[in-house]
Design a protein around this motif. Structure first.
Motif, PDB file in Angstrom:
ATOM      1  N   VAL A   1       8.339 -40.269 -80.801  1.00  0.00           N
ATOM      2  CA  VAL A   1       8.155 -41.894 -80.619  1.00  0.00           C
ATOM      3  C   VAL A   1       8.343 -41.968 -79.144  1.00  0.00           C
ATOM      4  CG1 VAL A   1       9.128 -44.175 -81.470  1.00  0.00           C
ATOM      5  CG2 VAL A   1       9.122 -42.112 -83.048  1.00  0.00           C
ATOM      6  N   TRP A   2       7.523 -42.650 -78.840  1.00  0.00           N
ATOM      7  CA  TRP A   2       7.188 -42.999 -77.269  1.00  0.00           C
ATOM      8  C   TRP A   2       7.901 -44.357 -76.958  1.00  0.00           C
ATOM      9  CZ3 TRP A   2       6.330 -39.900 -73.423  1.00  0.00           C
ATOM     10  CH2 TRP A   2       5.700 -38.489 -73.730  1.00  0.00           C
ATOM     11  N   ASN A   3       9.094 -44.607 -76.016  1.00  0.00           N
ATOM     12  CA  ASN A   3       9.494 -45.777 -75.432  1.00  0.00           C
ATOM     13  C   ASN A   3       9.339 -45.981 -74.023  1.00  0.00           C
ATOM     14  OD1 ASN A   3      10.425 -46.851 -78.231  1.00  0.00           O
ATOM     15  ND2 ASN A   3      11.945 -45.217 -78.010  1.00  0.00           N
ATOM     16  N   CYS A   4       9.242 -47.053 -73.838  1.00  0.00           N
ATOM     17  CA  CYS A   4       9.284 -47.107 -71.910  1.00  0.00           C
ATOM     18  C   CYS A   4      10.123 -48.220 -71.672  1.00  0.00           C
ATOM     19  CB  CYS A   4       7.734 -47.808 -71.659  1.00  0.00           C
ATOM     20  SG  CYS A   4       6.312 -46.822 -72.240  1.00  0.00           S
ATOM     21  N   CYS A   5      10.969 -47.819 -70.529  1.00  0.00           N
ATOM     22  CA  CYS A   5      11.875 -48.688 -70.015  1.00  0.00           C
ATOM     23  C   CYS A   5      11.450 -49.081 -68.546  1.00  0.00           C
ATOM     24  CB  CYS A   5      13.243 -48.203 -69.894  1.00  0.00           C
ATOM     25  SG  CYS A   5      14.023 -48.052 -71.592  1.00  0.00           S
ATOM     26  N   PRO A   6      12.089 -50.474 -68.041  1.00  0.00           N
ATOM     27  CA  PRO A   6      11.537 -50.654 -66.718  1.00  0.00           C
ATOM     28  C   PRO A   6      12.367 -49.605 -65.743  1.00  0.00           C
ATOM     29  CG  PRO A   6      12.119 -52.529 -67.899  1.00  0.00           C
ATOM     30  CD  PRO A   6      12.334 -51.569 -68.795  1.00  0.00           C
ATOM     31  N   LYS A   7      11.856 -49.343 -64.549  1.00  0.00           N
ATOM     32  CA  LYS A   7      12.618 -48.809 -63.776  1.00  0.00           C
ATOM     33  C   LYS A   7      13.956 -49.211 -63.456  1.00  0.00           C
ATOM     34  CE  LYS A   7      12.237 -46.839 -59.096  1.00  0.00           C
ATOM     35  NZ  LYS A   7      11.996 -47.226 -57.790  1.00  0.00           N
ATOM     36  N   ASP A   8      14.922 -47.999 -63.287  1.00  0.00           N
ATOM     37  CA  ASP A   8      16.357 -48.295 -63.250  1.00  0.00           C
ATOM     38  C   ASP A   8      17.092 -48.761 -64.709  1.00  0.00           C
ATOM     39  OD1 ASP A   8      16.056 -47.646 -60.392  1.00  0.00           O
ATOM     40  OD2 ASP A   8      15.531 -49.653 -59.832  1.00  0.00           O
ATOM     41  N   TRP A   9      16.393 -48.911 -65.510  1.00  0.00           N
ATOM     42  CA  TRP A   9      16.786 -49.023 -67.032  1.00  0.00           C
ATOM     43  C   TRP A   9      17.238 -48.029 -67.586  1.00  0.00           C
ATOM     44  CZ3 TRP A   9      16.764 -54.353 -69.573  1.00  0.00           C
ATOM     45  CH2 TRP A   9      16.219 -55.452 -68.955  1.00  0.00           C
ATOM     46  N   LYS A  10      18.375 -48.045 -68.250  1.00  0.00           N
ATOM     47  CA  LYS A  10      18.854 -46.692 -68.860  1.00  0.00           C
ATOM     48  C   LYS A  10      18.328 -46.871 -70.456  1.00  0.00           C
ATOM     49  CE  LYS A  10      21.792 -45.256 -65.844  1.00  0.00           C
ATOM     50  NZ  LYS A  10      21.082 -44.718 -64.550  1.00  0.00           N
ATOM     51  N   PRO A  11      17.689 -45.801 -71.095  1.00  0.00           N
ATOM     52  CA  PRO A  11      17.012 -45.763 -72.253  1.00  0.00           C
ATOM     53  C   PRO A  11      18.276 -45.124 -73.322  1.00  0.00           C
ATOM     54  CG  PRO A  11      16.294 -43.910 -71.084  1.00  0.00           C
ATOM     55  CD  PRO A  11      16.953 -44.501 -70.069  1.00  0.00           C
ATOM     56  N   PHE A  12      18.479 -45.919 -74.453  1.00  0.00           N
ATOM     57  CA  PHE A  12      19.143 -45.365 -75.449  1.00  0.00           C
ATOM     58  C   PHE A  12      18.687 -45.706 -76.753  1.00  0.00           C
ATOM     59  CE2 PHE A  12      22.335 -45.307 -78.664  1.00  0.00           C
ATOM     60  CZ  PHE A  12      23.046 -44.086 -78.910  1.00  0.00           C
ATOM     61  N   GLY A  13      18.152 -44.791 -77.577  1.00  0.00           N
ATOM     62  CA  GLY A  13      17.309 -45.106 -78.833  1.00  0.00           C
ATOM     63  C   GLY A  13      16.272 -45.934 -78.679  1.00  0.00           C
ATOM     64  N   SER A  14      15.988 -47.057 -79.364  1.00  0.00           N
ATOM     65  CA  SER A  14      14.833 -47.848 -78.989  1.00  0.00           C
ATOM     66  C   SER A  14      14.910 -48.949 -78.083  1.00  0.00           C
ATOM     67  CB  SER A  14      13.990 -48.395 -80.275  1.00  0.00           C
ATOM     68  OG  SER A  14      14.935 -49.279 -80.960  1.00  0.00           O
ATOM     69  N   HIS A  15      16.291 -48.729 -77.396  1.00  0.00           N
ATOM     70  CA  HIS A  15      16.604 -50.217 -76.215  1.00  0.00           C
ATOM     71  C   HIS A  15      16.841 -49.386 -75.100  1.00  0.00           C
ATOM     72  CE1 HIS A  15      17.335 -52.539 -80.059  1.00  0.00           C
ATOM     73  NE2 HIS A  15      18.052 -51.519 -80.496  1.00  0.00           N
ATOM     74  N   CYS A  16      16.619 -50.411 -74.048  1.00  0.00           N
ATOM     75  CA  CYS A  16      16.792 -50.331 -72.601  1.00  0.00           C
ATOM     76  C   CYS A  16      17.848 -51.133 -72.206  1.00  0.00           C
ATOM     77  CB  CYS A  16      15.315 -50.832 -72.017  1.00  0.00           C
ATOM     78  SG  CYS A  16      14.005 -49.940 -72.619  1.00  0.00           S
ATOM     79  N   TYR A  17      18.718 -50.597 -71.239  1.00  0.00           N
ATOM     80  CA  TYR A  17      19.947 -51.240 -70.859  1.00  0.00           C
ATOM     81  C   TYR A  17      19.846 -51.118 -69.229  1.00  0.00           C
ATOM     82  CZ  TYR A  17      21.364 -50.224 -75.372  1.00  0.00           C
ATOM     83  OH  TYR A  17      21.236 -50.144 -76.763  1.00  0.00           O
ATOM     84  N   LEU A  18      20.426 -52.293 -68.503  1.00  0.00           N
ATOM     85  CA  LEU A  18      20.404 -52.406 -67.099  1.00  0.00           C
ATOM     86  C   LEU A  18      21.805 -52.760 -67.037  1.00  0.00           C
ATOM     87  CD1 LEU A  18      19.243 -52.540 -64.294  1.00  0.00           C
ATOM     88  CD2 LEU A  18      18.566 -54.977 -64.623  1.00  0.00           C
ATOM     89  N   VAL A  19      22.456 -52.124 -66.238  1.00  0.00           N
ATOM     90  CA  VAL A  19      24.022 -52.387 -65.804  1.00  0.00           C
ATOM     91  C   VAL A  19      23.593 -53.107 -64.440  1.00  0.00           C
ATOM     92  CG1 VAL A  19      26.204 -51.580 -65.345  1.00  0.00           C
ATOM     93  CG2 VAL A  19      24.927 -50.592 -67.044  1.00  0.00           C
ATOM     94  N   THR A  20      24.017 -54.495 -64.099  1.00  0.00           N
ATOM     95  CA  THR A  20      23.901 -55.062 -62.988  1.00  0.00           C
ATOM     96  C   THR A  20      25.449 -55.165 -62.517  1.00  0.00           C
ATOM     97  OG1 THR A  20      24.285 -57.424 -63.856  1.00  0.00           O
ATOM     98  CG2 THR A  20      22.155 -56.457 -63.629  1.00  0.00           C
ATOM     99  N   ARG A  21      25.385 -54.981 -61.222  1.00  0.00           N
ATOM    100  CA  ARG A  21      26.655 -55.041 -60.503  1.00  0.00           C
ATOM    101  C   ARG A  21      26.595 -55.856 -59.228  1.00  0.00           C
ATOM    102  NH1 ARG A  21      25.494 -49.147 -61.413  1.00  0.00           N
ATOM    103  NH2 ARG A  21      27.116 -48.435 -62.898  1.00  0.00           N
TER     104      ARG A  21
END
Length: 163
Positions: free
Chosen positions: A75-95
């Motif tokens: 199953v292919w998923n795409c996340c924006p650059k600098d986002w972290k993939p997990f499962g079918s979701h993408c995460y961005l930690v802002t600092r």
């Protein structure tokens, strides 16, 4: 006799007018229904394209990955650059250094086509705690609708036993 024929003629005339009005009303309603169906279809077909263009405007570079070992399981998923993939979701930690409010933070996420963190499982929570800095503070997408009725920003109910 002449009066009877005139009365019958008037009755036929009124009956004909009634039927004409009925047919015209049905045609107008049918036309409105067809137009509304076409408009609804156009909006529903345009929505994925609009969503894709929003993602393109917010995120120029994406990273794609696959899950599964066999070709049929991938199953292919795409996340924006600098986002972290997990499962079918993408995460961005802002600092960020600014002290934005919860509402402002959710608004910033919304502008990127995202929302504040929603935790769906213990595995996801473990992943999240692994990518966060220990002594930093973060907002999550949990809010109180009133009288301790907690909900996630994606409208799923909060289950205290889940996380």
């Amino acid at each position: 006799m002449v009066q009877e024929r005139q009365l019958q003629g008037n009755g036929v005339c009124w009956s004909l007018r009634l039927w004409s009005a009925t047919v015209i009303s049905i045609l107008l309603l049918s036309t409105c229904f067809i137009v509304s169906c076409v408009v609804t279809y156009q909006f529903s077909m345009d929505k994925p394209n609009r969503r894709l263009s929003e993602l393109r405007s917010n995120h120029y570079n994406v990273t794609c990955f696959s899950e599964g070992t066999m070709v049929s399981d991938k199953v292919w998923n795409c996340c924006p650059k600098d986002w972290k993939p997990f499962g079918s979701h993408c995460y961005l930690v802002t600092r960020g250094t600014s002290l934005a409010s919860w509402n402002k933070s959710e608004e910033n996420c919304s502008r990127m086509g995202a929302h504040l963190l929603v935790i769906h499982s213990q595995e996801e929570q473990d992943f999240i705690t692994g990518i966060l800095r220990t002594h930093a503070s973060y907002y999550i997408g949990l809010w109180d609708t009133g009288h301790r009725q907690w909900r996630w920003v994606d409208q799923t109910p909060y289950e205290e036993s889940a996380t």
